[in-house]
Every structure is written in structure tokens, then in C-alpha cells.
Write an enzyme that holds these catalytic residues in place. Structure first.
Site, PDB file in Angstrom:
ATOM      1  N   PRO D  94      54.250  -2.474 -27.476  1.00  0.00           N
ATOM      2  CA  PRO D  94      53.686  -1.123 -27.398  1.00  0.00           C
ATOM      3  C   PRO D  94      52.167  -1.203 -27.228  1.00  0.00           C
ATOM      4  CG  PRO D  94      54.256  -1.680 -29.668  1.00  0.00           C
ATOM      5  CD  PRO D  94      54.786  -2.791 -28.795  1.00  0.00           C
ATOM      6  N   MET D  95      51.678  -0.487 -26.227  1.00  0.00           N
ATOM      7  CA  MET D  95      50.227  -0.455 -25.975  1.00  0.00           C
ATOM      8  C   MET D  95      49.834   0.947 -25.564  1.00  0.00           C
ATOM      9  SD  MET D  95      49.595  -4.006 -23.903  1.00  0.00           S
ATOM     10  CE  MET D  95      51.010  -3.718 -22.830  1.00  0.00           C
ATOM     11  N   ALA D  96      48.605   1.310 -25.865  1.00  0.00           N
ATOM     12  CA  ALA D  96      48.094   2.626 -25.497  1.00  0.00           C
ATOM     13  C   ALA D  96      47.694   2.627 -24.027  1.00  0.00           C
ATOM     14  CB  ALA D  96      46.884   2.977 -26.362  1.00  0.00           C
ATOM     15  N   LYS D 240      55.929  -2.897 -37.406  1.00  0.00           N
ATOM     16  CA  LYS D 240      55.100  -3.828 -36.636  1.00  0.00           C
ATOM     17  C   LYS D 240      53.799  -4.087 -37.379  1.00  0.00           C
ATOM     18  CE  LYS D 240      52.847  -4.482 -32.168  1.00  0.00           C
ATOM     19  NZ  LYS D 240      51.469  -4.003 -32.419  1.00  0.00           N
ATOM     20  N   HIS D 264      48.164  -7.443 -34.527  1.00  0.00           N
ATOM     21  CA  HIS D 264      47.659  -6.414 -33.610  1.00  0.00           C
ATOM     22  C   HIS D 264      46.850  -7.089 -32.496  1.00  0.00           C
ATOM     23  CE1 HIS D 264      47.497  -1.868 -33.997  1.00  0.00           C
ATOM     24  NE2 HIS D 264      46.889  -2.073 -32.846  1.00  0.00           N
ATOM     25  N   ARG D 267      43.098  -7.465 -32.790  1.00  0.00           N
ATOM     26  CA  ARG D 267      42.229  -6.308 -32.555  1.00  0.00           C
ATOM     27  C   ARG D 267      41.846  -5.575 -33.827  1.00  0.00           C
ATOM     28  NH1 ARG D 267      42.684  -4.722 -27.136  1.00  0.00           N
ATOM     29  NH2 ARG D 267      42.339  -2.486 -27.470  1.00  0.00           N
ATOM     30  N   GLY D 296      51.364 -11.684 -29.908  1.00  0.00           N
ATOM     31  CA  GLY D 296      50.036 -12.279 -30.069  1.00  0.00           C
ATOM     32  C   GLY D 296      49.885 -13.570 -29.301  1.00  0.00           C
TER      33      GLY D 296
END
Lengths: 370, 370, 370, 370
Positions: D94-96, D240, D264, D267, D296
Site C-alpha cells: 500500500p502506497m499513497a 502492517k 514503513h 520512512r 522493505g
């Protein structure tokens, strides 16, 4: 001795260029001589090159613990391999297409190895017929061992015929490569756009169409194939690419004459450990029941001392031979072997050991006796 | 004091160039003063230079664990070596051909060491006769020890005569180098094309034709030669180049007065461990039964503190002396010794130790007591 | 609030330059603002800088092991030090001559620390009288602690008088620096040719002639001096520069109120371990019997989290404050403290801890409970 | 399949640029295509980037210990996840804001993942409505899993509604991100001045004013929120950002369907260990009671082999997908997934394993059986 082909540009050199005093110098010079794609093919590794670099670094990281004031007069490098006396524990590793480095190809390598008392393992992917190479090497007497390498296993009849040819030509053993069922992810080579030159013959391989992954996997050798080969080969059989102690035990139990601790020079599965790291556990699992050789990153006489102290009977040297070939044909390959042999003798003396057998001592590399 | 030879260009300096405040500065300046081949000869190492760099790195990697608030008034660096009081635990290591660095050669070194209270081990390959050097050093009284180094062992009569000369001239011990039966693979030096200048005399060595490996090996010293030397030398005997605890035990049992933990400054067998790494096991094997010195990479006063905490009685300093000579002759070598001595005093104070004997404490380098 | 001196060129900035978002940015900018010799004095380390770099690297090498999904509402950074509530566990370390970084000197630092809720340890070598600095800080209430640092120990009468002045001015404790009986071998500073500008006053120190090593050693503080100070000081006494657990035990037994695990920012004895490495054993030896602070390389909010998890009650921040001063006077120092405080709050949240006391957990840095 | 929006400049590419043969090549090319601020947002890490680099380095540092001569015919990458058969153990993380990389945004990613048999976890901060994305992916049959990610927890009614929408649209699970109660200290991004482009829609998030730290902390999810979600979600729930074995045990006891070992992507909290380092202890704590995924730094087929050998059921791949999108939209993302899948198959063969289940063997990465 066979007559070599007409000299090409790079073949004009009859002696190595001046100023090359180590295998690293030969490597640097070869890089300047070869085109980038061929260089990437010869010197590249799989993936990000971790295993390629680790092979070299691991020899450097093995510390030598010499003894002093031992008698050294009469020091010599002779040893025994598969029951045969050899001038030194150095062999040329099986490699494809020596012709990429020099037009004399495998004939030049054979001359160099023969003259310097090194052994030679001719690759299946030789550009010269094994019979011609054997004549150039002239096995027997004061020479090192002459062996023939086998690859893949799609066709048992073809393999049986190839082994028979090798035996008839004077080869003393066959060595089956077992660590490359598929090609590695060789990024350097792919980025450089390497493709084998169309004119280069492959006299020991049937013409093949490009094979997909499924074909390659179906054709990959298995333990059953090894058993078949041991049953049908008139020559002793070695396996190349054994790195796991359990595989070494299986190989010994099947009756192999020897095995090579190898990660294919870092060209197949990246992030495998260095061979110097893997060697002790394999040698310990074998426990003297067959010969143990090692390759990968051997560039210094001290590396050979370390390999033997860690459990090897002999070492295979690969890329440096192609560097020597590229630099000066047979004379270049011979120069590489001479530099390595001289360093090996000096290292023996500086470690206080007069015989190769005296190097079989874990304490020499700071390890407890097994 | 002997009259020095007429000054050459580099001899005009009567003081070290301004701005040199550490041994590293002297090294960098010497590199700019000396021709590249001489530089390669002086500063180079064997093989790929792993041991050369490891020597330095290992001192840096030893951590100091100081104590605070101890009384420090009256701090001093005096110590005892082979039963003799010395101003400090610093000696100049035996080295060949100081004349390469400065025309005053070993005479300048003797003056510098004598003036700064350092010991001096004159090398067999000195360009100046040992008698002249002894006069320049003027051993005895407040000076450090003056010893003579022996090399090779081809000719027992010649060696006996040389030892007698050294004894007559006032040398207080002889030190036999045992770690170089053959020369190391000194790539830097070979690449730079170093050859000893023809005019440089070698008054303690018979004129020799170039010797092959077999000759060198036949002439290399053995434990029998050490026993012979101990039986025939009027002076105490030290061995230089002992790195294995078992060799240290053999040496002690034969009756040596001391030994030097040395890998020949990384010039002989590459990938040997650093001397700071080897020292504790040798000191532990010796257990106080003879003197233990160490050389290799000593460049900071803190290195001397660490050497003593790890079991050494004194340190030998080599290349930095030649750097000082190259930079300003006797004044340069003296400046090097002064910088090192000042750092050593400051390091003692910052470690909370007022006497050299207080430094013999493994806890100072974070090790448990033996 | 005291009136600041007339602004100089660098004092014109009333806000930090744009684009500085971390302490590393402040450092890089300060380097461009200060002259090289002052930079070498402020930022340099002893010897080859191993300890200087190790301080920083050791915080980076401590791994954080956060917990998730804990309630975080109402997170705060308040803590208690020497029995007094403080807005945060951050103090400005004692440093000489803030005036080198900015003409407002220690007054600017006091304003910044006071405004941001940080503590301030004024150095003996302050360029401003301690009374003026105390007025600028205005101790008490919501402010952090205000302490005064003592150095050397040549004159007990002078020291008694100085402590009385500090007490009268509102300082809440004195901190004796014990790790620098002599100056370190500060090569960077010597190479850059740093000399304190002649006009800079030192109102807490008697005018002194340059002292030799023997004088310095005779004047260095001892455990007897600490006992005397504890007996005569109206204020609690902390020792700065304790790194050995045995020294920590001695200090606790004498009755100190706290100690600072410090290697003097790597400026004194090179190759000492990093303070993050030394902290756990000292904290364990102290076992809560006095306050434990730490300095050296704290540059990130995560470093503060780690320091507390490793056993510290608070941290001292040194060079970054001078960087902030150099960049924008009091506003710059305050910006440095704000960045650090914001990072600290965020790090607490990301570690799943709502209170400073919750950070006192070895598991947070992957260590077993003591 | 939904109709994509009109092509922009970068969308003109319908095939990846020539010469990209690894994920590292895609990364390098994407860097040249994207503006620096967007690049910093996509590729940057928290703080000094230690965890970001460690994620990558840790996979490289896991050594592979392959077996040879096993039968490989019929090798396949199929596996099972949350009880459903999947073509491979690879999912898109999942990424923005995929729209930053390519105007087709999450629709392009969905097409690529669907076509290559990879799973897809759509982020809450998607620029495209989840229903459109689900249509593009067309879940079921031979496709990989389609999941929806949840973030923050300010509004339980809003969350319940969002989960219901996801379930109705065909998503098969929800994944709650638990490791980012506040944003990390993202220096790269702040230095580059990244701000989300104003036109980019966020259809799953209510319009929000910028929130301060206290607001964010009050809104951060807690274990109570997880329990609530498990009680109210019609879909299986994964967490997550679980890295601590004790948090993993709590999650399992609450009844989660799976968890993702994640920092993450480096980040959020710098100096956390790499996920490859954290994975084994989490997998061991879970002991097969729920699915374990890891993300990762996965960039090579060998990394996937290692993840499974260390205890993972599947891997999530993040930034490389955005690189592929930036380079050639859906075709670029698909190319990234194809390269990774091909490397994974080859790595399985070279490790001597014909099934994903055969990779669940700690010995393959040189670890003892649990």
C-alpha cells in the site's frame, strides 16, 4: 605440438607486456585489451556481484599464522591428485570459449598449463576439439592432470559418447558441473549486450535452439544422472559446484573421485558465501574420502596456501588465465601461472613449510585442529 | 661526535619544516621529498598491503579505558629493558639503508635517538660502519639501549666476527631477524622499479651475487642456528619476527634475552595479522621470562600506552624515523621522536598513570586481567 | 533581561537562515560562517578523531525496537533532575568561549536555553560573568536547571570563592570536569593555527602564564580535591568525564549528586570508546544512587531516547549550540534546541512511549533487562 | 476494464524504456524522469536514512546455502495466502498517491499486478476510488489477492463505512497500518520542499486541516481500536508495521488474519533494524497462527527466497512499482513485476527448490531449524 592458427592482431604478442607483476596487473591490462561486452562476459558476476567480490575478499580475510626458523632447504610444490603425482596443486578451471580472449583459444591454454606444470580442465564449451587440445597438452610424465568438463544432461547417449572421446584422447577424469541448472541473473553481461560471436565453433555441443526455463529445468542433472555417469564412465568422475556438506556426503557415498567447492565464480546465484568460507565444512564432511578442490577468487600464492590449510587438495584458477591469454596468448597464460607459482613457493617458505603436505594444517590459518 | 659528510640539498635543513605536528605529517612531507621509487621501497608492503594497513588499524582499534582523578605529579617515562634503565620505552627499529632518506644516514639517526633518550637497533644493512654509529650514539649513561641487528645465516664465521665487532664497539645486544627467509612479494617496490643506488656501501655484508630461491632457502636461519648463536655470542640475543606463541616458547626455552613481535612492518607475508593483535598471546606465552618488544604501525603516543597494556616492554619505531630523516636529517628524526615522546607523556596522564609500570594493566585496554 | 551588546555583522540575523531542518544542517552552515581556525577549535577532536566520530556513530548504531498501538494522547517530555522538575531532559553542555561563535556569547545561549526549557551548564571559561548569564537565564519556575562548571584545581581559595559566587547568583549545582588534566593532542586545532582572540575576556579565571606539563599535572584535580569540594560546596556537585564503572562507584561513595559520562566530546584522549558504548556499564554501577548524564554526539531526537533507554537521566548538547549561535545568535541556538526537542517528541511517539520514565527500558534498544 | 484517462507526456510510453534489466535500473531511470521533490517524497527515508539503507543491505547480507542435483522439472511459484491460492508470493505494497508517478495512478498499478499474478494492497491515500481500482484488478480466479489499507483512526463511523465499501467492491481483506502515529522526520522530503500537488484527489479521506502533534496523537490507533475493527469488519484484518515479537503475540491473540513485518520502508523511525533482521523473531512468535508478510527493500528474486526461508508467507513490494509506473505506466509496473518474478523462479531453481513450500527452510539461509 599442434601448429597454431595464423596470428591475429592480439596474437602478435609473444611475451606479456612489461610491468605486469601480479595477477591484478594482468586483469587490469586485459580490461584495456578486450571489448567491454567480452569483458563483462568474462569478468562479470550474477546479480549485484556480492558473491563475486566475496570470493576474493574471503581469501584476503583468512589470516596466516606462520612459523619461523624451520629448515627450508629443498622446498618443493609437488603434490598428488587422484593418485597421480603433479608438479603443483594448481589447475586451470573449466571455462567456455577461450577463443574470446585470444584466437589460439584452448590450444594456447593447454600449452601454457602443460609448460608450467599446472593441470587443465577443458570445458565442454571449448572452441577447439578435445583431441587437439589433448595433443597440445601432451598429458603424462611431468605434467599436471588433464580433465574434461561436462555440462547439462539432456542426452545420455551424447554424454556417453563425449566421455568415451575424452577417455580415448587421454583425459584422465571428467568433471560434471552441477550448480547451474539455469543461467544466473548476469546483469553486467546483459547490460553490456554480450552475445557469443557467430563464428566461434562449439565442437562438443549439438546445435541448439534457445531454450526456455522449463526446458532447461527438465534437462538439469540430478543425483540419478550422477549415479548413471558413475556407472558408465570409464574415467573417474568429479562434481563441480558442491558447497553444502550434505551434498558432499551424498557425492562421496555415490563414489565420486573428487568434488570442487565452487559457486561458479559468483556467476550463478548471487549472495552465496565465498568458497573460502564454504570450504572447511565441505572438507570436514568429506573427511579425506575423495579429493577436494576449490575455485573462486584465487589470485595470490597465499590464497593457495590458505586453500590447502582449509582442507583443499588443489585449486582451480579461471578468469586470470583468460586475462593472460588476452594479454599475450599462451605466453600470457604461462606468465600468469608462473607468477602464481612463484608466489606460492615464496608463501610456503614464509609460512615455514617445505612440503605441500605441511600446509594441511588448520593452525596455519588460525583454526583449531579438527 | 663524528663529523658528518658534506651536506647535500636535502641535508641543508637544520630544523624540520614548519607545520609538522604529528608523525602522519612527517610521512606526508617525506613523500613529497623522496623520489617515488625510494618512497615505494621505504613505505611499501608485501602483496596487497593488508598487513601493512592492519598494523596501523589495529592500534587504532584498541580502545583506551582511562581512570580519572589519580595523582599525576612527577609523571615520568623511564623504564627498564634487559636489566638496564632507559629514559623511555621507545627504540628505533633496525632498517636497511638510512642513507636513502638522508646522506647522513645512520649517523643522523644515532644522534637523534641518543639526544631524545630513545634506543637504537642498527641494521646489518647499515650504510655506515657500526663503530662510527656507536661513536655517534655514545652508549651508556642516560641514553637508551644500543643494539645490533643480524640477518641471514649463510656464514657462521662471518656472523661470529660481526657480533664480536658489535660487542667491541659498545653494542649491548644483538637482534636476529627470523621472519624473512625469502623476500616478500613487494609489489609496490617492484612496480616503482626500485633498485638500491649503486654508490651506497654495505660495510657489514660480503659482496654477493643475486641469489636464487634455493640459495636463499639453504641460507635461512633455523632453530639450530639460534642455539649456535646463543652459545657463541658475547652479547644477549633477541629474535625479531616472532608471532606464534609456540615459537615464543621455543625461543624462551633456548634462552633468548628478548623477542620482537613483528611482521616485518607488513613487508614480508601479506595477510598476517597485525602485531597489536598478535602481541597478547605471545606476551602470555612468554610470561615475563624474557623481554617482549613490538613493532609495526606505532605512530601515536597512545599506541605505546596500548602496546605496554597488551604485554610489551617497549616498542620499535621504523618508517617514521626515515620520514624524519628525509625531512630534516638528524633534526627531523629527533623531531619525530620528540612528538612521539610528548604524545606518550600526555597519553599516560590522560590515562591516569604516572609510571610506565602502571601501564602494564590489561584493564587499560578493556581486557580482563590474565 | 540584560541588554545585549551592539550587533556585529553575524549578529544581524534575528532568525536562523532558511532551509536548516536538522542539527547537521546547522553544522554545515556554521562551517561556512566561521573562519577555519575557529571551526577547527570548535569542531575538532583529539588525535585522529576516532573518538569524535565514534561518539556520533555509536548513537546511530543503537537500534530502536519500538512498540505499537499504545495510547499516546497527552505525550510530554517533562522529567526530574537532582530532584527538580524540568521541561525536558536536554541541557546545554559547558563549553568555553561562546563569544567565538557569536558576540552575544553565553548571554545568547542562556536566552535560548531558558526559552526552550533546556538546562544550561555555564563553563568556567565563559566570556561573560556568571551573574549576567544567570540574569539572562532567570532560573526557577518552568525553566530547566542552571549549573556552573569548574575546571582545574590549582587554588582552593579561588575555587571556594567561585562556588560561592555561583550559589549567590542562583546556580543550582556545580559540575567539576575531571577528564582533562592536560590538554589533548588536538591536531586539527594546531594545524589550523587557532589562538584565542586577544580581546576575549575570561572573567572567572586568574590571568595565567603558559604552563608546562609538570605544572598542569601538579594542578590536576584528584579524589582528595573532590572530597574537599563536597565538604565545602553549598551546592550539589556533579563530576563530568566519568567513563569507568570503578570511578563511578568511587564518585557515588563520596556523595556526588550526579556524573556525566563524557569523553570531552572526543577532544582529549583519542580512541576512547563512544559515550553511548560506555554509558550502560556506568549506569549499572551507579544503580540509581545519583543522576547520570551523558554527552558526545547527541544530534537527533532518537539519540535522546536511546540515551535514556541506556541508563541516562538527561543529555548534554555541546557543539550544535555553538553552531546555532554562529548561524543566528540566540535565535539560532533556540532553533537548534527546538529541532532537537521536536524530534525527541516524535521519537517518543514512534517508540510508543508517552512519558520520559517509559523510555527507561533497555528493551527499547534491544537489550535484556538488567 | 476501465477506460484510462487521456495520456499525458509521461503516459505516452507504452513499453518500458530499453536497457532496464533489473529493479535498480528502473529506480535509476525513474529518478531521471521524476522531479526532485517528488523523487524525495517517493524514495526518501526518515532521519539520516539508516533504516532505509539497512532494509536493502540486510537482504544482501543473508547468505544463500543452496542444494544441487534435486529434480526441478515443473518448478512453480504458486502459493496460498489467507486460505486463497495465489500465482506468486508477491504483492504490491500500500502506497499513497500513485498519481505522482503516472497519471493513470492506481488503475495502472492494478492492471499490472492483475496481469502478472501479483497481489495488490490499495492504499487509503489512493487518488482513485477503490471501486474503480477493483474493476481494473478484477479480483478472483487466477489473480493474486486484492486488499485495502486503512490508516489513522479518528472516526470509527468513517472507518466502518470505508471497510463496507471495500468489501462490497470485492476487496478480500483490510490491512491497518499501525507504525505511524505521527509522521517521521523526513529530512530529504523537507529539504526538497515536497508538497502534494493541489489537484490530486484523495477520495477515501475527509478534507482535513493541517493537524498538530497533539491532534495526531489523540487520533492514533490503539489496541482497543484493533479489537473494535476485528469485531466490526466483514473482512479479515491484517496489521502492517509489527516488528516486536510481543506486539505480534498480542495481534495473534486478538485474532488478526495476518501481519506485515514493516518499518514503513524506513520512512518513519530511523535506526530501526531492517525488516530482514526483525522477521525471524516475529515469525517465531507467530508460530504459524496467522499469515506473516514482510516489506522493505525487496529488490531481487533472491530476496523473496530469503524472506520465505526466514519465515514469511509473502512479500510486499513498494517503491519499485512507482518507479515502473514513472517509467512506463502500467507497462512499466508490469515489467518490474515480471523481472522480479523471473528472478524469483531462477533463484528457486538455483537453490534446488521446486515449490514455494520447499523454501520454508531455515537451512537455506544458513540458520538452524527452529
Amino acid at each position: 605440438m599442434p601448429r597454431l592458427e595464423p596470428a591475429t592482431a592480439s596474437a602478435r604478442h609473444t611475451a606479456p607486456p612489461p610491468g605486469l607483476i601480479s595477477l591484478a596487473d594482468h586483469e587490469a591490462h586485459a580490461r584495456s585489451v578486450l571489448d567491454p561486452a567480452t569483458w563483462a562476459y568474462i569478468n562479470g558476476g550474477a546479480g549485484d556481484g556480492f558473491t563475486l567480490r566475496a570470493n576474493r575478499d574471503a581469501w584476503d580475510a583468512v589470516a596466516l599464522h606462520p612459523r619461523v626458523l624451520a629448515p627450508l632447504a629443498g622446498l618443493e610444490t609437488r603434490t598428488t591428485l587422484l593418485g597421480k603425482a603433479c608438479p603443483s596443486p594448481i589447475l586451470v578451471a573449466p571455462m567456455a570459449r577461450h577463443g574470446l580472449a585470444h584466437p589460439d583459444g584452448e590450444l594456447a591454454t593447454a600449452l601454457a598449463a602443460s609448460a608450467l606444470g599446472a593441470g587443465f580442465v577443458l570445458g565442454t564449451q571449448s572452441g577447439r576439439p578435445l583431441e587437439e587440445v589433448a595433443k597440445a597438452f601432451a598429458p603424462g610424465g611431468e605434467r599436471g592432470p588433464l580433465w574434461f568438463q561436462l555440462y547439462g544432461f539432456g542426452d545420455r547417449d551424447g554424454m556417453r559418447e563425449l566421455v568415451a572421446r575424452a577417455s580415448a584422447a587421454g583425459y584422465e577424469a571428467v568433471m560434471l558441473t552441477v550448480d547451474a541448472p539455469v543461467q544466473g541473473v548476469r546483469d553486467d553481461e546483459r547490460r553490456a549486450g554480450f552475445a557469443p560471436p557467430p563464428g566461434l565453433p562449439m565442437p562438443h555441443l549439438p546445435p541448439q535452439a534457445a531454450a526456455g526455463l522449463a526446458d532447461l529445468l527438465a534437462r538439469a542433472p540430478t543425483w540419478d544422472d550422477v549415479a548413471w555417469l558413475l556407472a558408465h564412465s570409464p574415467l573417474p568422475v568429479l562434481l563441480k559446484g558442491i558447497t553444502h556438506p550434505d551434498d558432499a556426503r551424498l557425492a562421496v557415498e555415490l563414489g565420486v573421485a573428487g568434488l570442487v567447492v565452487s559457486n561458479h565464480g559468483g556467476r550463478v546465484l548471487d549472495t552465496m558465501p565465498a568458497t573460502a568460507t564454504l570450504l572447511p565444512a565441505v572438507a570436514s564432511a568429506v573427511a579425506g574420502r575423495c579429493a577436494v578442490l576449490v575455485d573462486g577468487g584465487v589470485r595470490r600464492g597465499t590464497d593457495i596456501v590458505k586453500a590447502i590449510a582449509l582442507g583443499a587438495d588443489a585449486v582451480l584458477v579461471g578468469r586470470p588465465i583468460l586475462h593472460g591469454l588476452a594479454n599475450a596468448g599462451a605466453a600470457g597464460a604461462a606468465h600468469v601461472l608462473r607468477l602464481l607459482g612463484d608466489e606460492f613457493s615464496a608463501a610456503m617458505a614464509l609460512c615455514g613449510r617445505r612440503r605441500v603436505a605441511d600446509l594441511r594444517d588448520p593452525a596455519l590459518v588460525g583454526r583449531p585442529a579438527p
